[in-house]
Motif scaffolding. Structure first.
Motif, PDB file in Angstrom:
ATOM      1  N   THR A 163       1.018  -0.829  -0.095  1.00 25.38           N
ATOM      2  CA  THR A 163       0.383  -0.188  -0.282  1.00 25.38           C
ATOM      3  C   THR A 163       1.084   1.334   0.353  1.00 25.38           C
ATOM      4  O   THR A 163       0.822   2.349  -0.944  1.00 25.38           O
ATOM      5  N   GLN A 164       1.795   1.450   0.991  1.00 24.18           N
ATOM      6  CA  GLN A 164       3.043   2.180   0.682  1.00 24.18           C
ATOM      7  C   GLN A 164       3.501   2.422  -0.777  1.00 24.18           C
ATOM      8  O   GLN A 164       3.423   3.622  -0.806  1.00 24.18           O
ATOM      9  N   ALA A 165       4.211   1.904  -1.125  1.00 19.58           N
ATOM     10  CA  ALA A 165       4.413   1.859  -2.084  1.00 19.58           C
ATOM     11  C   ALA A 165       3.853   2.344  -3.805  1.00 19.58           C
ATOM     12  O   ALA A 165       4.278   3.220  -4.163  1.00 19.58           O
ATOM     13  N   ALA A 166       2.343   1.621  -3.417  1.00 24.53           N
ATOM     14  CA  ALA A 166       1.461   1.945  -4.464  1.00 24.53           C
ATOM     15  C   ALA A 166       1.089   3.681  -3.918  1.00 24.53           C
ATOM     16  O   ALA A 166       0.865   4.348  -5.612  1.00 24.53           O
ATOM     17  N   ALA A 167       0.638   3.859  -3.124  1.00 30.59           N
ATOM     18  CA  ALA A 167       0.697   5.352  -2.816  1.00 30.59           C
ATOM     19  C   ALA A 167       1.582   6.282  -2.891  1.00 30.59           C
ATOM     20  O   ALA A 167       1.495   7.772  -3.588  1.00 30.59           O
ATOM     21  N   THR A 168       3.063   6.105  -2.719  1.00 27.40           N
ATOM     22  CA  THR A 168       3.719   6.629  -3.398  1.00 27.40           C
ATOM     23  C   THR A 168       4.349   6.934  -4.875  1.00 27.40           C
ATOM     24  O   THR A 168       3.887   8.127  -5.133  1.00 27.40           O
ATOM     25  N   ALA A 169       3.795   5.669  -5.458  1.00 25.96           N
ATOM     26  CA  ALA A 169       4.159   5.962  -6.628  1.00 25.96           C
ATOM     27  C   ALA A 169       3.062   6.973  -7.592  1.00 25.96           C
ATOM     28  O   ALA A 169       2.808   7.168  -8.607  1.00 25.96           O
ATOM     29  N   ALA A 201       9.547   2.631  -5.901  1.00 21.39           N
ATOM     30  CA  ALA A 201       8.755   3.344  -4.595  1.00 21.39           C
ATOM     31  C   ALA A 201       8.223   1.175  -3.588  1.00 21.39           C
ATOM     32  O   ALA A 201       8.685   1.252  -2.723  1.00 21.39           O
ATOM     33  N   MET A 202       8.594   0.282  -4.145  1.00 18.76           N
ATOM     34  CA  MET A 202       8.109  -1.361  -4.078  1.00 18.76           C
ATOM     35  C   MET A 202       8.972  -1.455  -3.357  1.00 18.76           C
ATOM     36  O   MET A 202       8.899  -1.905  -2.728  1.00 18.76           O
ATOM     37  N   ILE A 261      -1.102   1.748 -12.497  1.00 19.29           N
ATOM     38  CA  ILE A 261       0.461   2.501 -11.975  1.00 19.29           C
ATOM     39  C   ILE A 261       2.019   2.303 -12.824  1.00 19.29           C
ATOM     40  O   ILE A 261       2.388   0.983 -12.943  1.00 19.29           O
ATOM     41  N   ASP A 262       2.494   3.451 -13.484  1.00 16.01           N
ATOM     42  CA  ASP A 262       4.281   2.845 -14.077  1.00 16.01           C
ATOM     43  C   ASP A 262       5.155   2.021 -13.514  1.00 16.01           C
ATOM     44  O   ASP A 262       5.025   3.071 -12.275  1.00 16.01           O
ATOM     45  N   ALA A 263       5.645   1.395 -14.564  1.00 16.76           N
ATOM     46  CA  ALA A 263       6.229   0.389 -13.246  1.00 16.76           C
ATOM     47  C   ALA A 263       7.901   1.173 -12.937  1.00 16.76           C
ATOM     48  O   ALA A 263       8.167   1.151 -12.472  1.00 16.76           O
ATOM     49  N   LYS A 264       7.956   2.176 -13.962  1.00 18.36           N
ATOM     50  CA  LYS A 264       9.363   2.519 -13.882  1.00 18.36           C
ATOM     51  C   LYS A 264       9.496   3.113 -12.742  1.00 18.36           C
ATOM     52  O   LYS A 264      10.010   4.068 -11.835  1.00 18.36           O
ATOM     53  N   LEU A 265       7.833   3.876 -12.493  1.00 15.38           N
ATOM     54  CA  LEU A 265       7.444   4.586 -11.097  1.00 15.38           C
ATOM     55  C   LEU A 265       7.604   3.320  -9.229  1.00 15.38           C
ATOM     56  O   LEU A 265       7.620   4.068  -8.683  1.00 15.38           O
ATOM     57  N   PHE A 266       6.543   2.697  -9.799  1.00 14.17           N
ATOM     58  CA  PHE A 266       6.508   1.615  -8.877  1.00 14.17           C
ATOM     59  C   PHE A 266       7.839   1.027  -7.968  1.00 14.17           C
ATOM     60  O   PHE A 266       7.321   0.205  -7.258  1.00 14.17           O
TER      61      PHE A 266
END
Length: 639
Positions: free
Chosen positions: A419-425, A529-530, A521-526
């Motif tokens: 959840t935290q990673a998805a929110a960051t991305a 973050a993950m 979510i764009d993999a370059k962002l996710f």
């Protein structure tokens, strides 16, 4: 009319006199113990009103509950003299005396009663003395005193009917009367009736997870304080405010581990915490017992509890309090059955069976007689139960593609990291954030995104995102924002609304909505973050030796996994912690569609297995050129 003393054994209840001169029917036996306690402490204050029955006996027209209390204190055959007032009336007149007293008697308003208890405290009476004198439990005294200490403003609002009793109870969570008044004034400005949930929200008493809150009851507030934690205890529910959730969990875990050790010492083959077992372990098969060996009043209590649960379930006037009562009763039934099941296994049976230990509704529960999954066979009982049992069993041996199980507790921690990673991305892709927000409004119960901003991020207190919590103040601020600023803030709200707790990305059939959001979510962002959110130390300390080796094989190659496989779990975990994360590896539960870490392809070893370098890689691609470090002797600590 005359006053006299009559031996207790010559007094009869009014409803025993002919057609009955006692108007009260319902509630005759309620609160007798409390009344007896008060009479014992303070003595008889008011005379019983009686009429002659003949043969030296007297019937009580006013004071039948007090007569029952005297029986409890002295015994119904005692000759203790009781102060009475004799009225020369017939049966009809005596009945009207009883009715007049019952109808015209006005009970104290709850506020008046609690203020009176507070005065008793001010005058030096201890909680124990108040409890003994008024037949109350220690908790009831604490509740009464807390309500009596509410600020004058809150008490007056309650007395006038402007707030409900439940709302008044919520205000006791404030540390002082100044805070109570401040919160009340703020909520009252919004118009409408001040509700208990809004009070708890303002006081920060709505953030504690239910599973954590019940540990306060399990551990005990005083024990928690003695261990160094601070707590504002909710005397009327479970909305406690604690300073250190980790300390609370650690204390509970210590007690549960001690129980497991006790069970193993008692001859059980194994005993484990439910949170440490694979997801679904509660549905592992149990050894059958033809007839549970109940003792004492166990069966009677179980029947009574089950009947009350059924009554609540079938009631047309269901309330939250009734639901909580039903939950408590179900746990009581489980505890009674568990105690009986424990007696049903002799020493021989215990050697091949185990126990699952957990906390439910603040009580320690044990599931006795559980079969090890490797040797378990499905029972021929309920088909739905059989399906759950089958799902909880491990995969057949020899099937190398199946992922070993992880514990419920670790699965939950991974889902929070997801959840935290998805929110960051998501914050970095405003258009996708707005799309998720719009889609969430059109879905039943949010499905992965709580659009009222009650998601995981909102639990960190994001109320008043514009700097004001009242509409009349917040709306002008929102209107003054530039379009780009509004979009940016909505993206933040969308990120805060995410809540993937319990979700794993390798369970697409169960968590389709959460998986859909992550895959969008764009993999370059996710990906970055993950990896930033993933707690590798917690993961490798919490999983089995097999899962540690699986991670090493995927990230560093099969040869490296075979080398490490000969070592102890702590050494393998330490090696994995130091060498696997730099490769960009993530567990299956956190791999979304755009995951770019190892394994690149099934059955192929990572190039990192043969590369050489000492510095950790910053990317998965760079990590492929670097070798694994030698295993360290340091033991990975369990969280």
């Amino acid at each position: 009319m005359s006053d006299l003393q009559i031996p207790l054994n010559r007094l009869k209840f009014g409803h025993e006199d002919g057609a009955g001169i006692n108007a009260r029917v319902v509630g005759r036996d309620e609160g007798i113990a409390e009344l007896a306690a008060n009479i014992h402490a303070r003595g008889q204050i008011e005379n019983l009103v009686v009429k002659e029955m003949g043969d030296g006996f007297y019937a009580v027209s006013n004071g039948n509950r007090r007569l029952a209390a005297f029986h409890m204190i002295f015994g119904e055959h005692a000759e203790e003299p009781i102060n009475c007032t004799l009225r020369e009336v017939d049966e009809a007149g005596a009945f009207e005396d009883s009715l007049t007293t019952a109808v015209t008697a006005k009970q104290l308003h709850p506020v008046d009663q609690y203020e009176a208890f507070a005065k008793l405290e001010e005058r030096g009476k201890s909680n124990e003395e108040i409890a003994r004198q008024y037949g109350m439990s220690e908790k009831e005294v604490r509740q009464a005193l807390a309500l009596g200490r509410l600020s004058p403003k809150i008490r007056q609002a309650w007395r006038a009917g402007d707030i409900a009793a439940e709302t008044a109870q919520a205000f006791t969570l404030a540390l002082d009367q100044k805070t109570q008044d401040k919160v009340f004034e703020k909520l009252a400005r919004g118009g409408g009736r001040v509700q208990h949930w809004s009070v708890k929200r303002e006081l920060g008493a709505d953030a504690l997870d239910r599973d954590v809150a019940q540990l306060v009851e399990f551990i005990g507030a005083e024990a928690y304080r003695a261990a160094g934690g601070t707590i504002t205890e909710d005397l009327f529910g479970s909305s406690h405010i604690v300073s250190d959730e980790a300390l609370l969990k650690q204390m509970a875990r210590s007690i549960l581990i001690a129980k497991c050790e006790e069970l193993r010492a008692d001859g059980w083959a194994w005993a484990e915490l439910e949170g440490d077992l694979p997801h679904g372990a509660r549905w592992w098969p149990q050894s059958d017992i033809r007839k549970l060996p109940y003792e004492g009043d166990e069966l009677e209590r179980r029947i009574k509890a089950a009947a009350r649960v059924e009554e609540i379930d079938e009631s047309d006037e269901w309330t939250d309090e009734m639901g909580e009562e039903a939950d408590r009763l179900r746990v009581d039934i489980e505890l009674i059955d568990a105690a009986a099941r424990m007696r049903g296994f002799d020493a021989k049976k215990r050697k091949s069976l185990g126990c699952i230990v957990d906390v439910e509704e603040g009580k320690l529960t044990v599931l006795y007689g559980v079969k090890k999954p490797d040797n378990a066979k499905l029972s021929k009982g309920d088909p739905e139960t059989a399906k759950r049992v089958q799902a909880a069993l491990p995969s057949p041996k020899g099937n190398s593609v199946d992922e070993p199980e992880i514990s419920n507790a670790l699965l939950h921690r991974l889902s929070v990291q997801l959840t935290q990673a998805a929110a960051t991305a998501l914050i970095q892709d405003e258009q996708l954030a707005l799309s998720v927000l719009l889609a969430g409004f059109g879905c039943y119960e949010g499905q992965g995104v709580e659009v009222s901003s009650n998601g995981l991020g909102a639990k960190r207190d994001t109320r008043g995102i514009l700097g004001a919590e009242e509409m009349e103040k917040a709306l002008p601020l929102a209107l003054a924002l530039k379009p780009a600023e509004r979009i940016s803030m909505l993206a933040q709200i969308a990120a805060d609304a995410l809540d993937f707790q319990g979700c794993a990305l390798d369970q697409k059939d169960v968590h389709g909505s959460e998986v859909a959001i992550c895959n969008a979510i764009d993999a370059k962002l996710f990906n970055p973050a993950m990896r930033g959110a993933f707690d590798a130390k917690d993961y490798f300390a919490g999983v089995s030796k097999a899962l540690c080796l699986k991670a090493i094989e995927e990230a560093l190659g099969a040869d490296m996994a075979r080398q490490q496989g000969k070592k102890q779990k702590t050494e393998i975990a330490a090696f994995a912690l130091e060498n696997v994360p730099p490769t960009g590896w993530l567990p299956m539960q956190l791999r979304h569609k755009g995951y770019d870490g190892p394994p690149k392809a099934k059955g192929k070893a990572s190039p990192a297995a043969n590369a050489k370098t000492k510095q950790p890689a910053k990317t998965a691609k760079a990590a492929a050129k670097k070798p694994a470090k030698k295993a360290t002797k340091k033991t990975a600590k369990k969280r």
